[in-house]
Design an enzyme around this catalytic site. Structure first.
Site, PDB file in Angstrom:
ATOM      1  N   CYS A  39      94.463 -26.671 -35.970  1.00  0.00           N
ATOM      2  CA  CYS A  39      93.540 -25.544 -35.892  1.00  0.00           C
ATOM      3  C   CYS A  39      92.153 -25.995 -35.473  1.00  0.00           C
ATOM      4  O   CYS A  39      91.784 -27.168 -35.584  1.00  0.00           O
ATOM      5  CB  CYS A  39      93.408 -24.860 -37.256  1.00  0.00           C
ATOM      6  N   ASP A 463      57.657 -30.024  -9.852  1.00  0.00           N
ATOM      7  CA  ASP A 463      57.600 -28.599 -10.113  1.00  0.00           C
ATOM      8  C   ASP A 463      56.263 -28.180 -10.718  1.00  0.00           C
ATOM      9  O   ASP A 463      55.848 -28.686 -11.772  1.00  0.00           O
ATOM     10  CB  ASP A 463      58.744 -28.224 -11.057  1.00  0.00           C
TER      11      ASP A 463
END
Length: 519
Positions: A39, A463
């Site tokens: 699981c 940038d």
């Protein structure tokens, strides 16, 4: 069941299992010896006793040990662990580990991202190593052979498609990578003890029948996830006609037209991805016209929304520097070429202006498409169409000559097969090829690497918005100052850039742009 080495932190895994902690979803799986089932940590069944639990890093390990996947929590839905773009610490791992993770990433991708056939031999050729060496490094890293890893990936893909969709079994077998229905049935029954059709329960089919047209699947992610920030980022850049972003609290998500190439075939259609934040998943609807390439569509949507990111690993490096950005993700792209064209058009202009140019480009060169989704009427232009577009036609849209040349060169490189822009494209070679094109410099190449290639350590040092966010705009060389600061954020500098941009308040309307001479 054969013995397998225990994970280093089995006790921690058990604590996460007891808490059903979604942050660890995909990091490990729990095999329960009393039931023979494995699981996810988020499974809501009764917590098994500690002595009955065995922990595995991958589904293939659990299945090698003889466990079957849980039908309730469905391990096939878990976010990728170990081979996703955000979990590879490129600058910190040794060569063997990097090769093993690259191999797993290619095996996880539905079409191998360019592999001539989804086989171990083809994978070894792609990586430039021998079959024997590939098996050795893969087993050392993951505890299973690449063939077993591939088989498990195929079976879990088939399990999801059988559970979530009404696609015919033969089609599911083909899309999952099996050469024949007979082989698929034998493998599925042998591994899971069920016939494929046994997964198709009446309730699931009735639920599908009540849903709108299209194919419906679920995509899980790990929290925290700032859904609003992701959708606001995409909304500011959405192109009229090709995509719509909903910021409504009741139905937050994105719908978009899409073109998928598979061999010589081209498939077109649309997707609608809606966030279900309480359950940490995305409900994805895909048009019937894209059903044959559903696994590829699921993969690119996961990339667009960065659903495989590992916040624990990322925040362990970035939280001290960006304490308010733990839920931010790295926006990706459904199509690398489209993202690259958008990056070129966005050079040195505002987000609004770039959006206007992109909309004009789509209206002029995009193919019309009929969809049931309001606002989705066109596909983004193909590389072949833009490669043949006349400079005069581009100029009439307001695109300056320098950008015209860049778009034409980019389109010709992609159309000619000389440049690939997808998640598994070779990084260094792709960056070099991009910067060899006219009008594409370091900033554009790094931005494309961030979003189209999914490189977690890209950094557009030039940038302007980044300089402002980092407070280095007044330095003699802000790019060098930003680059120097970024060393503390490796190998997650792409995420650091997203968090730095988010610092700008009010939100800066200037597109991320390079400093220095235009390119």
């Amino acid at each position: 069941m054969p013995d397998t080495p225990a994970l280093p932190f089995d006790d921690a895994c058990y604590l996460a299992l007891k808490a059903h902690d979604a942050r660890f979803d995909g990091h490990f799986l729990t095999g329960v010896t009393s039931t023979g089932i494995y699981c996810r940590p988020v499974c809501r069944v009764r917590t098994p006793k500690r002595e009955n639990c065995r922990f595995f890093a991958h589904a293939a390990q659990a299945e090698l040990a003889g466990f079957r996947p849980c039908l309730r929590c469905r391990p096939e839905l878990a976010p990728s662990a170990g081979s996703g773009r955000a979990t590879q610490a490129w600058s910190m791992q040794d060569a063997s580990s990097i090769l093993a993770y690259q191999a797993a990433r290619l095996l996880d991708s539905p079409n191998g991202w360019g592999l001539e056939a989804p086989s171990v031999a083809a994978l070894a050729r792609r990586l430039g190593i021998s079959d024997r060496h590939l098996r050795r490094i893969f087993e050392a890293q993951f505890g299973v052979s690449p063939l077993r890893y591939l088989q498990t990936r195929r079976l879990l893909c088939a399990k999801q498609l059988l559970t979530d969709t009404r696609l015919p079994v033969a089609q599911v077998a083909h899309m999952s990578g099996f050469a024949s229905v007979r082989r698929f049935n034998a493998a599925f029954t042998g591994h899971y003890g069920l016939q494929p059709t046994q997964l198709r329960r009446t309730g699931a089919q009735a639920a599908q029948a009540d849903q709108p047209s299209g194919v419906h699947v679920k995509l899980a992610y790990r929290p925290p996830y700032d859904v609003s920030a992701m959708l606001q980022f995409l909304a500011k850049r959405q192109i009229t006609g090709t995509e719509t972003v909903s910021l409504l609290a009741k139905r937050p998500g994105i719908a978009k037209t899409l073109r998928v190439q598979q061999g010589a075939q081209t498939f077109t259609g649309w997707i609608d991805a809606v966030f279900d934040a309480p359950h940490c998943r995305v409900e994805l609807t895909v048009s019937d016209s894209l059903a044959d390439v559903l696994p590829q569509v699921m993969a690119v949507v996961r990339a667009l929304l960065d659903l495989d990111a590992d916040p624990i690993a990322i925040n362990s490096v970035l939280h001290a520097h960006f304490p308010h950005g733990d839920g931010l993700r790295l926006p990706g792209a459904l199509d690398g070429f489209e993202l690259a064209v958008r990056a070129v058009l966005g050079q040195q202009i505002t987000v609004a202006a770039a959006r206007t140019l992109c909309t004009r480009l789509v209206e002029r060169f995009g193919e019309p498409i009929v969809t049931p989704m309001a606002g989705l009427t066109r596909l983004f232009p193909t590389p072949q169409v833009l490669a043949a577009a006349a400079g005069e036609a581009l100029g009439q849209l307001g695109i300056v000559k320098q950008r015209q040349k860049a778009i034409t060169a980019l389109a010709q490189a992609v159309a000619g097969g000389n440049l690939a822009l997808h998640l598994s494209a070779p990084l260094a070679a792709t960056l070099a090829s991009l910067q060899a094109l006219p009008g594409i410099g370091d900033w554009t190449a790094q931005y494309i690497a961030m979003r189209a290639l999914g490189w977690p350590d890209a950094f557009p040092a030039g940038d302007v918005a980044l300089h402002k966010a980092l407070g280095v705009q007044g330095e003699a060389s802000p790019a060098k100052a930003a680059l120097a600061a970024s060393s503390a954020w490796q190998p997650w500098r792409s995420y650091a850039v997203i968090r730095a941009w988010a610092r700008l308040v009010p939100v800066d309307q200037t597109s991320p742009t390079p400093s220095g001479k235009p390119h």
